[in-house]
Motif scaffolding. Sequence first.
Motif, mmCIF file in Angstrom:
data_model
loop_
_atom_site.group_PDB
_atom_site.id
_atom_site.type_symbol
_atom_site.label_atom_id
_atom_site.label_comp_id
_atom_site.label_asym_id
_atom_site.label_seq_id
_atom_site.Cartn_x
_atom_site.Cartn_y
_atom_site.Cartn_z
ATOM 1 N N SER A 328 0.832 -1.206 0.000
ATOM 2 C CA SER A 328 0.000 0.000 0.000
ATOM 3 C C SER A 328 0.865 1.254 0.000
ATOM 4 C CB SER A 328 -0.902 0.008 1.235
ATOM 5 O OG SER A 328 -1.464 1.291 1.444
ATOM 6 N N GLU A 329 0.632 2.152 -0.935
ATOM 7 C CA GLU A 329 1.380 3.402 -0.959
ATOM 8 C C GLU A 329 1.057 4.263 0.264
ATOM 9 O OE1 GLU A 329 0.849 5.359 -4.728
ATOM 10 O OE2 GLU A 329 1.704 3.679 -5.844
ATOM 11 N N TRP A 330 -0.120 4.095 0.823
ATOM 12 C CA TRP A 330 -0.449 4.822 2.058
ATOM 13 C C TRP A 330 0.551 4.449 3.153
ATOM 14 C CZ3 TRP A 330 -3.525 8.676 3.700
ATOM 15 C CH2 TRP A 330 -3.739 8.811 5.071
ATOM 16 N N VAL A 331 0.866 3.163 3.257
ATOM 17 C CA VAL A 331 1.841 2.695 4.236
ATOM 18 C C VAL A 331 3.247 3.152 3.858
ATOM 19 C CG1 VAL A 331 2.919 0.643 5.246
ATOM 20 C CG2 VAL A 331 0.445 0.705 4.893
ATOM 21 N N LEU A 332 3.604 2.997 2.570
ATOM 22 C CA LEU A 332 4.962 3.332 2.129
ATOM 23 C C LEU A 332 5.245 4.821 2.232
ATOM 24 C CD1 LEU A 332 5.325 1.013 -1.011
ATOM 25 C CD2 LEU A 332 5.709 0.505 1.414
ATOM 26 N N LYS A 333 4.201 5.646 2.140
ATOM 27 C CA LYS A 333 4.356 7.102 2.270
ATOM 28 C C LYS A 333 4.273 7.572 3.721
ATOM 29 C CE LYS A 333 4.426 8.633 -2.142
ATOM 30 N NZ LYS A 333 5.372 9.620 -2.714
ATOM 31 N N GLY A 334 4.076 6.633 4.644
ATOM 32 C CA GLY A 334 4.048 7.003 6.054
ATOM 33 C C GLY A 334 2.688 7.392 6.579
ATOM 34 N N GLY A 335 1.622 7.093 5.828
ATOM 35 C CA GLY A 335 0.291 7.491 6.270
ATOM 36 C C GLY A 335 -0.127 6.831 7.573
ATOM 37 N N ASP A 336 0.230 5.550 7.760
ATOM 38 C CA ASP A 336 -0.137 4.839 8.980
ATOM 39 C C ASP A 336 0.674 5.292 10.179
ATOM 40 O OD1 ASP A 336 -2.201 3.375 8.046
ATOM 41 O OD2 ASP A 336 -1.150 1.464 7.904
ATOM 42 N N GLU A 337 1.753 6.009 9.923
ATOM 43 C CA GLU A 337 2.581 6.495 11.018
ATOM 44 C C GLU A 337 2.100 7.849 11.511
ATOM 45 O OE1 GLU A 337 6.512 6.593 9.442
ATOM 46 O OE2 GLU A 337 6.452 4.506 8.775
ATOM 47 N N GLY A 338 1.053 8.368 10.845
ATOM 48 C CA GLY A 338 0.598 9.706 11.190
ATOM 49 C C GLY A 338 1.681 10.721 10.898
ATOM 50 N N GLU A 339 2.428 10.460 9.812
ATOM 51 C CA GLU A 339 3.578 11.287 9.480
ATOM 52 C C GLU A 339 3.142 12.728 9.249
ATOM 53 O OE1 GLU A 339 7.287 10.466 6.706
ATOM 54 O OE2 GLU A 339 5.536 11.069 5.555
ATOM 55 N N LYS A 340 3.736 13.616 9.992
ATOM 56 C CA LYS A 340 3.450 15.039 9.838
ATOM 57 C C LYS A 340 4.505 15.655 8.925
ATOM 58 C CE LYS A 340 -0.032 15.220 12.715
ATOM 59 N NZ LYS A 340 -0.135 13.813 13.040
ATOM 60 N N PRO A 341 4.092 16.612 8.075
ATOM 61 C CA PRO A 341 5.091 17.282 7.244
ATOM 62 C C PRO A 341 6.128 17.968 8.117
ATOM 63 C CG PRO A 341 2.848 17.800 6.512
ATOM 64 C CD PRO A 341 2.734 17.108 7.841
#
Length: 358
Positions: A328-341
Motif C-alpha cells: 500500500s502506498e499509504w503505508v509506504l508514504k508514512g500514512g499509517d505512522e501519522g507522518e506530519k510534514p
Amino acid sequence: MSSFFRSLSGSGSSTPTTPPPPPLTTSIPTSPTILKPPTRPPPLEGEHLTLYQTVLDHFSPPDGSAYQLEGAEQGKEGLLRSESMWLTEDCLCRYLRAQKWDAETAITRIIATLLWRRETGIADDDGGEGSKEEGGGLLPGPLAEKSFDGDDFVVGWAESGHPLHYQYSARNTSNDPQTNLLASFWQLERVQDLMPAGVEKQILLVNFAGAMSAKLPSVTVIKGYIHVLGAHYPERMEKAIAINVPWMIHSLLKVVLPFMDPVTRAKLSFNEPTPFIPDEQLLLDFGGKLNLDPKTPEYRQNVIELCREKRKAYRERWVKDGSKIGASEWVLKGGDEGEKPVASTPFEVDVDVVEGLP
C-alpha cells in the motif's frame, strides 16, 4: 491564498500599482500546507477486488514462484527490486481504473510500462541504497543535466497536497525531442517522490511566455508526451493549467485534443485562477510569491536531497512491510505512522556537488 491575475490598485488612486517582487530565493518549500489531509483509500470490494486480485496474481503468483517479465531481454526476465516496489496496490489500481477495470488490458499495459521503464533507464531509479542492478542510482549523463536546465521542474504543493510541476517552453535548451520527453518524465518521477500519503496526482503548470516558434513543441512532441503520460503514468494528472498560450499552440491543440482521453481533456484549462495554491508555494509568474531560479546549483541540491530523504524512507517502509508486490502506498508514504510534514521552513543543504539520488 493565491489570487491569480489579481487586480492591483492603489487606494485613492486610479493608477494601478505593482508591489516589488519578493527577493530571489535559493530555498524551496519542504512541505505542503494541506487544509484537508487525505485519508487512506477505502478497501476494494466485490468485482473490483476480484479484478485487482487477478492482476496481482499475474505479477505475484499465488504459488510463490517468481514472476518472469514477458518480452524482457533473455536472462533478465526476473523483476528488479525497484520494479517489485513500483508494483504497489495503488499502481495496479491506477492501471485498472484507466482501463475501465479490464484486468487483461491492465496487465498488458503494466507489462508495456515495465519494459518502457527498463528501456529508458527509469527502472534503475528507486532511490535505494542498493547496486545499479537492484535499482540504485539515477539516470546519469546528459539527461540528468537536462533535467535541471530550468524548463521543467517541481517545487511546492497545492492545499490539497498535489505537487506542482512547472514547464517553461522558452527555457528549453535541447533540440532532441526524445531527451526533452524523458527529462520531463524524470521530473514526474520527482513529483511522485513529493506526493504525500493519499495523494496520487500532480498539478501541471505550463508557461509559454517568450517561446519563439523554434522553442514551441511540435505536434509529434505533444502527441508523444500525451501518449507516454497516458500509457505509463495513468491517473497521475489532477489538473493542467497553461498561461500565455500562443495561437500556434492553440492550433496544435486542435489537432491533438481529439486523440486525448475525454477524462484527461477535461483536466486542461487556460489562464485559470489558482486560489487553491498558497502564495508561498506558487511561483511569481502564476500569481504567487515564490521567487525561485530553478537553474541554480542550490535548487538542484535542495530538491535532490528532499527527494532522497523521502525515497529512502519509502524504501525502508517497503522492506519493513515485507518487500512485497501489492504493498500500500499509504503505508509506504508514512500514512499509517501519522507522518506530519516537516516544518514549513526553507530547505537548505551544503553546496556540494550532488549528481543524483543514491
